[in-house]
Design an enzyme around this catalytic site. Structure first.
Site, PDB file in Angstrom:
ATOM      1  N   HIS A 122       0.813  -1.214   0.000  1.00 39.37           N
ATOM      2  CA  HIS A 122       0.000   0.000   0.000  1.00 39.37           C
ATOM      3  C   HIS A 122       0.850   1.270   0.000  1.00 39.37           C
ATOM      4  CE1 HIS A 122       0.858   0.635   4.316  1.00 39.37           C
ATOM      5  NE2 HIS A 122       0.742  -0.671   4.418  1.00 39.37           N
ATOM      6  N   ASP A 123       0.370   2.246  -0.751  1.00 34.36           N
ATOM      7  CA  ASP A 123       0.929   3.598  -0.781  1.00 34.36           C
ATOM      8  C   ASP A 123       2.333   3.671  -1.377  1.00 34.36           C
ATOM      9  OD1 ASP A 123      -1.314   4.914   0.737  1.00 34.36           O
ATOM     10  OD2 ASP A 123      -0.618   3.531   2.287  1.00 34.36           O
ATOM     11  N   GLY A 140       5.067  -1.073   2.772  1.00 41.13           N
ATOM     12  CA  GLY A 140       4.250   0.099   2.522  1.00 41.13           C
ATOM     13  C   GLY A 140       5.035   1.387   2.427  1.00 41.13           C
TER      14      GLY A 140
END
Length: 260
Positions: A122-123, A140
């Site tokens: 994520h991200d 992440g």
């Protein structure tokens, strides 16, 4: 040309497919997914929304794209995955959407090649023309520049940055920022082991540019200077080399310790 969808595949009504998209056997394309022209999905791929995929991307098989972030703080907020053009994702690649607290978006650029079992969490932000070999993993919030190579089983700690043209060797675990052009080899956590000179030659860097980068590397890693002393030396060198300036700008914008 209209999209071609195998009879065993499921495409939800809220998905939008461009022209000449091929969806293979047992695939699932969910609501909120937008797929650009000419994309190919091999068997057993799943794409969850919100996800936006550019044109001419190839998902070979068993890819899990746009899944929820693997973050305990995720509470179902609206987050997304955005993918550019002409990428190849090999078997069992996993690409997660962003988190509400991390900006909400995972981004992958164009012309990348992600081999089997690679993972982008994520991200993360991945640039263009990168190669991730088998089982390479980004935690992440990792940022990866253009033309980066991650060798097999390399792992990058959350919030780290990998500068453009860097090379991460097989099995190296990276827990700090890697400056542009640097090659990292496995030694517990990865440690700098020279610049990625062969990769730079292949991308058209001439001997003068490579020489300047080598001198900057020696000032930063070989001379035995403190980081402040090395930064001062790089500042002097940056006036004659845009590449050294890019290296210095990368160091000056750090939020995590520099890998030394």
């Amino acid at each position: 040309m209209q999209a071609t969808i195998h009879p065993t595949a499921v495409v939800e009504p809220g998905a939008r497919l461009g022209a000449d998209v091929h969806v293979g056997p047992f695939c699932y394309i969910g609501d909120g997914v937008t797929v650009g022209d000419g994309c190919r999905f091999g068997p057993h791929c799943s794409v969850m929304g919100p996800t936006t995929i550019g044109s001419q991307n190839r998902f070979v098989g068993h890819c899990a794209v746009g899944g929820e972030p693997q973050d305990k703080k995720f509470a179902g907020e609206q987050v997304e995955l955005i993918i550019g053009d002409r990428n190849t994702f090999r078997e069992f690649v996993t690409l997660n959407r962003g988190t509400g607290s991390g900006g909400g978006v995972t981004r992958i650029g164009s012309d990348n090649w992600l081999l089997a079992y690679t993972h982008v969490a994520h991200d993360c932000v991945v640039g263009d023309h990168c190669v991730f070999s088998n089982n390479a993993t980004l935690a992440g919030h990792v940022t990866v520049g253009d033309h980066v190579i991650l060798s097999g089983f390399a792992g990058v700690h959350q919030f780290c940055r990998i500068g453009a043209h860097a090379f991460i060797g097989m099995g190296a675990f990276v827990n700090g920022d890697v400056p542009p052009f640097v090659m990292v080899a496995q030694d517990g956590y990865g440690r700098p082991r020279g610049i990625n000179s062969e990769g730079l030659k292949r991308r058209g860097f001439d001997s003068a540019r490579i020489g300047a980068i080598k001198r900057a590397y020696r000032a930063l890693y070989v001379a035995g200077s403190s980081l402040d002393e090395a930064r001062a030396k790089l500042t002097e060198m940056a006036g004659e080399s845009a590449d050294v300036r890019a290296l210095l700008d990368f160091i000056d914008s750090a939020e995590r310790p520099l890998l030394r």
